[in-house]
Design an enzyme around this catalytic site. Structure first.
Site, short mmCIF file in Angstrom:
data_model
loop_
_atom_site.label_atom_id
_atom_site.label_comp_id
_atom_site.label_asym_id
_atom_site.label_seq_id
_atom_site.Cartn_x
_atom_site.Cartn_y
_atom_site.Cartn_z
N GLY A 243 37.79 31.23 27.62
CA GLY A 243 36.71 30.35 28.42
C GLY A 243 35.64 31.20 29.17
O GLY A 243 34.29 30.70 29.12
N ASN A 244 35.35 32.42 29.02
CA ASN A 244 33.73 33.73 29.16
C ASN A 244 32.93 33.23 28.73
O ASN A 244 31.91 33.56 28.21
CB ASN A 244 34.73 34.65 30.14
CG ASN A 244 34.89 35.60 29.28
OD1 ASN A 244 35.72 35.65 28.23
ND2 ASN A 244 34.65 36.95 30.12
N LYS B 60 45.50 27.28 23.87
CA LYS B 60 44.71 27.84 22.50
C LYS B 60 45.57 29.44 22.30
O LYS B 60 45.24 29.07 21.27
CB LYS B 60 43.37 27.75 22.68
CG LYS B 60 42.51 29.23 23.74
CD LYS B 60 41.83 30.32 23.23
CE LYS B 60 41.77 30.62 23.78
NZ LYS B 60 42.97 31.35 25.18
N LYS C 125 48.65 35.30 26.58
CA LYS C 125 48.80 35.73 25.16
C LYS C 125 49.51 37.01 24.49
O LYS C 125 49.25 36.89 23.52
CB LYS C 125 47.02 36.61 25.92
CG LYS C 125 45.84 35.40 26.10
CD LYS C 125 45.23 36.21 26.42
CE LYS C 125 43.38 35.38 27.79
NZ LYS C 125 43.47 33.73 27.65
N LYS D 237 49.50 23.06 32.53
CA LYS D 237 48.13 23.75 31.68
C LYS D 237 47.55 23.90 32.77
O LYS D 237 47.32 22.23 33.05
CB LYS D 237 48.19 23.40 30.35
CG LYS D 237 47.00 23.33 29.93
CD LYS D 237 46.82 24.99 29.80
CE LYS D 237 45.99 25.16 29.00
NZ LYS D 237 45.29 26.72 29.10
#
Ligand SMILES: NC(=O)OP(=O)(O)O
Length: 312
Positions: free
Chosen positions: A11-12, A212, A274, A128
């Protein structure tokens, strides 16, 4: 011959914390991201994946506000919209970066549908987080008014949550492989892919947002990638992250990763997915996964930093 990598951008890479999600800011941030990613192109053919949590949630908010005049779209169509907008921004910023470096490579952004199980328990238990952060009070008010389900997101505030089923099969996998074989940089499975279910031999969108990182692991497996690279806001994965006794990890075996995950070292809304995705990819393929910050991507690929997850 170049190696094959799937690079999942966090996201960053798109929106910085506290910064307004304007198109201008997103282009600026992605231009910087493109500089880091482009450094790996001499050694790797790449497929880029990206998240869409903030963006798809923002679209849902926009549509909620305008719903008296314009009918809102279902979430799967909004997932597709974010694949289009973010795919465009990533492709353009990378194109410009490559041009500046005197490289002329084709980039294709693929609208990607991913099959999920219509009986996935995730549909009954939304997890989510999407869209903006709210205070607890604001979030509870919105939940009452709009029927949203809300949850606290990894100590960062309250957000709307939507179902996030497990990705099972990428509909466009063959065209992605074909493009990559022909030296095209592919942007695929954006926002975790558009979730679709199989019904009477047809595919049909469902209202959800796939994680994702999970979709990236599936893509990496399906295209037979040599490495899965997960870019995030930290250089390494930590045990006891944020505490006085936090400990960075250089190498993590899948056995250790499972143990630390079960012990709660990796929060559900951030590092947890992750690590789970890394375990899946590494266990199923015997290949490696690196989790790191994009700013040190080149060093991490040389084994000088980052956390490498290996089978064992
Ligand atoms: N789809 C998805 O996982 O998006 P984020 O990574 O932005 O939450």
């Amino acid at each position: 011959m170049k190696k094959l990598a799937v690079v999942a951008i966090g996201g960053n890479a798109v929106n910085r914390p506290g910064e307004k999600a304007t198109a201008e800011n997103m282009f600026k941030n992605l231009s910087e991201t493109a500089k880091f990613i482009s450094k790996m192109l001499d050694e790797y053919d790449i497929a880029i994946t990206h998240g869409n949590g903030p963006q798809v949630g923002n679209l849902l908010v926009q549509q909620e506000i305008a719903k008296e005049k314009i009918p809102p779209f279902p979430i799967d169509v909004n997932d597709a919209q974010t694949q289009g907008s973010l795919g465009y921004m990533i492709a353009q910023t990378l194109h410009n970066e490559l041009k500046e470096k005197g490289k002329n490579m084709q980039i294709a952004s693929i609208i990607t549908q991913i099959v999920v199980d219509k009986n996935d328990p995730a549909f009954q238990n939304p997890t989510k987080p999407v869209g903006p952060f709210y205070t607890e009070e604001e979030a509870k008010k919105l939940a009452n008014e709009k029927g949203w389900i809300i949850k606290e997101d990894a100590g960062r505030g309250w957000r709307r949550v939507v179902p996030s089923p497990k990705p099972l099969e990428i509909i466009e996998k063959d065209v992605i492989k074909l493009l990559m074989k022909n030296d095209v940089i592919v942007i695929a499975a954006g926002g975790g892919g558009i979730p679709v279910i199989l019904e009477d031999g047809k595919i049909k969108g469902v209202e959800a947002v796939i994680d994702k990182d999970r979709a990236s692991a599936l893509l990496a497996k399906e295209i037979n990638a040599d490495i899965l690279v997960i870019l995030t806001g930290v250089e390494k994965v930590y045990l006891n992250y944020g505490k006085e006794n936090q400990k960075p990890l250089d190498i993590l075996t899948t056995t250790e990763a499972k143990k630390f995950l079960a012990e709660g070292h990796f929060p559900k809304g951030s590092m947890g997915p992750k690590i789970e995705s890394a375990i899946n990819f590494v266990e199923q393929t015997g290949k490696e996964c690196i989790i790191t910050d994009m700013k040190v991507l080149d060093k991490a690929l040389r084994g000088e930093t980052g956390t490498k997850i290996i089978k064992g």
